[in-house]
Design a protein around this motif. Structure first.
Motif, short mmCIF file in Angstrom:
data_model
loop_
_atom_site.label_atom_id
_atom_site.label_comp_id
_atom_site.label_asym_id
_atom_site.label_seq_id
_atom_site.Cartn_x
_atom_site.Cartn_y
_atom_site.Cartn_z
N ALA A 16 80.98 47.68 61.89
CA ALA A 16 81.92 48.57 61.48
C ALA A 16 83.17 47.78 62.20
N ALA A 17 83.27 47.81 63.34
CA ALA A 17 84.41 47.26 63.97
C ALA A 17 85.07 46.23 63.79
N GLY A 18 86.37 46.24 63.23
CA GLY A 18 87.03 45.17 62.80
C GLY A 18 87.34 45.23 61.38
N TRP A 19 86.97 46.23 60.52
CA TRP A 19 87.36 46.78 59.29
C TRP A 19 87.41 48.35 59.03
N LEU A 20 86.36 48.97 59.85
CA LEU A 20 86.54 50.26 59.73
C LEU A 20 87.14 51.17 60.64
N PRO A 21 88.07 51.93 60.59
CA PRO A 21 88.73 52.49 61.95
C PRO A 21 87.75 53.53 62.44
N LEU A 22 87.72 53.38 63.67
CA LEU A 22 86.66 54.28 64.63
C LEU A 22 87.46 54.93 65.67
N ASP A 23 86.92 56.06 66.17
CA ASP A 23 87.55 56.88 67.30
C ASP A 23 86.08 56.63 68.26
N ALA A 24 86.00 55.56 69.22
CA ALA A 24 84.93 55.50 70.03
C ALA A 24 84.69 56.72 71.00
N GLY A 25 85.95 57.43 71.34
CA GLY A 25 85.69 58.45 72.28
C GLY A 25 85.01 59.64 71.82
N ALA A 26 85.02 59.57 70.51
CA ALA A 26 84.00 60.81 69.83
C ALA A 26 82.56 60.91 69.83
#
Length: 349
Positions: free
Chosen positions: A172-182
């Motif tokens: 996912a990382a690199g194309w799908l925006p993610l909030d790792a803090g969640a």
């Protein structure tokens, strides 16, 4: 016609649709490896590698996934970080996974026979969380078929039952925006959509989850300061306490690869990759094939794995996973790449 986003940073000699297996390394990253190798051969000031480069990688990744840099640890593999989390669980703890998730998500836990492992369909994972579930471990995007998990539902269910979440963001990382803090923990290998060589992986740990983990093999890079080299080390107060010694050549390359991802931006990358994937899905349907539905940069076609050699001979690079033909789209791809793959499949019947 939609053109690649990477400009002249890439030089593929094929129609490369296989980022879900390994991403292409940009020219600037290749140059970084060459420069460091030459410095090390010559005995120059940067011989061995630069801590400034590794610090820049940590900060860049932190920005990409929306956390503070002190919440990021770095090492060589995702499995090592997953093993760290597996080792933190008490005997008898229940861990819930999606069925047939990637091996490096599951195996560090299955290697502990005193844990209770449970599996559920991906689309029913949130409903399968129950009282007593200690950890939900899943990939944000499934490697085998590109399905994107309902992450909001999983977070809600885990919160309701007091379970922690381990999210593997490698696909996912690199194309799908993610909030790792969640999430309590995320793990990410950078050699796919983050365009880095193998040997660069990340762990994010939410501050309230840090004390749940005990470093397994802390060394110099896990120390609070770089001044400590002899005797027992004082571990870093931040997530850096989980750092492993970096492979400097890989991290010097990653510094420039992640900078490119930041320059283009995740919204543009997401729109570009998913737009090309949608074009491919529509073309497949026109040929009578039924791809796995969804809005993912990864497209899988059940039962079409036998077409992979035909595509390969025509210079179209894809992979086979669980019998599916799998293609993945990223910043160096264009609409012409999609159309070329469809042309080969149409000719093959």
């Amino acid at each position: 016609m939609e053109t690649p986003l990477g400009g002249d940073e890439f030089a593929p000699v094929s129609t490369y649709l296989n980022t879900a297996s390994c991403g292409l390394v940009p020219r600037r990253a290749v140059a970084a490896v060459r420069e460091l190798a030459e410095d090390t051969a010559a005995g120059n000031e940067r011989t061995g590698g630069s801590l400034a480069s590794t610090a820049a990688v940590r900060e860049s990744f932190a920005r990409l996934v929306g956390v503070a840099a002190d919440r990021v640890a770095m090492a060589g593999s995702v499995a090592g970080f997953s093993g760290l989390i597996a080792a933190s669980l008490p005997p008898g703890a229940e861990v819930l996974f999606p069925e047939r998730d990637f091996a490096s998500v599951i195996t560090p836990f299955s290697a502990r026979p005193d844990l209770r492992l449970r599996f559920a369909p991906l689309d029913g994972l949130a409903d399968a969380v129950r009282p007593g579930t200690a950890l939900v471990a899943l990939s944000a995007v499934q490697s085998a078929d590109g399905r994107v998990a309902d992450l909001a539902a999983v977070r809600e269910a885990a919160s309701a039952h007091g379970a922690r979440i381990l999210l593997d963001a490698t696909q996912a990382a690199g194309w799908l925006p993610l909030d790792a803090g969640a999430y309590d923990y995320t793990v990410t290998s950078a050699y796919k959509f983050l365009l880095s060589p193998r040997g660069v992986s990340f762990l994010t740990v939410r501050e309230d989850a840090q004390e749940s983990l005990r470093p397994l093999a802390p060394g110099l890079f896990a120390a609070e300061t770089r001044d400590e080299m002899y005797g027992a080390l004082t571990l870093a107060r931040s997530a850096r306490r989980f750092d492993e010694p970096p492979s400097f050549l890989a991290y010097h390359a990653a510094e420039r690869s992640l900078a490119l991802v930041e320059e283009i931006g995740l919204p543009a990358l997401h729109a570009h990759a998913t737009g090309l994937a949608a074009r491919f899905r529509a073309g497949l349907a026109g040929l009578g094939h039924t791809p796995v539905p969804g809005d993912s940069a990864i497209v899988a076609v059940p039962g079409l794995g036998a077409a992979q050699p035909v595509l390969g001979r025509a210079g179209v690079m894809v992979s086979v996973t669980d019998g599916h033909l799998r293609a993945a789209f990223h910043l160096y791809n264009s609409a012409a790449d999609v159309d070329r793959a469809l042309e080969v499949l149409a000719a093959a019947g």
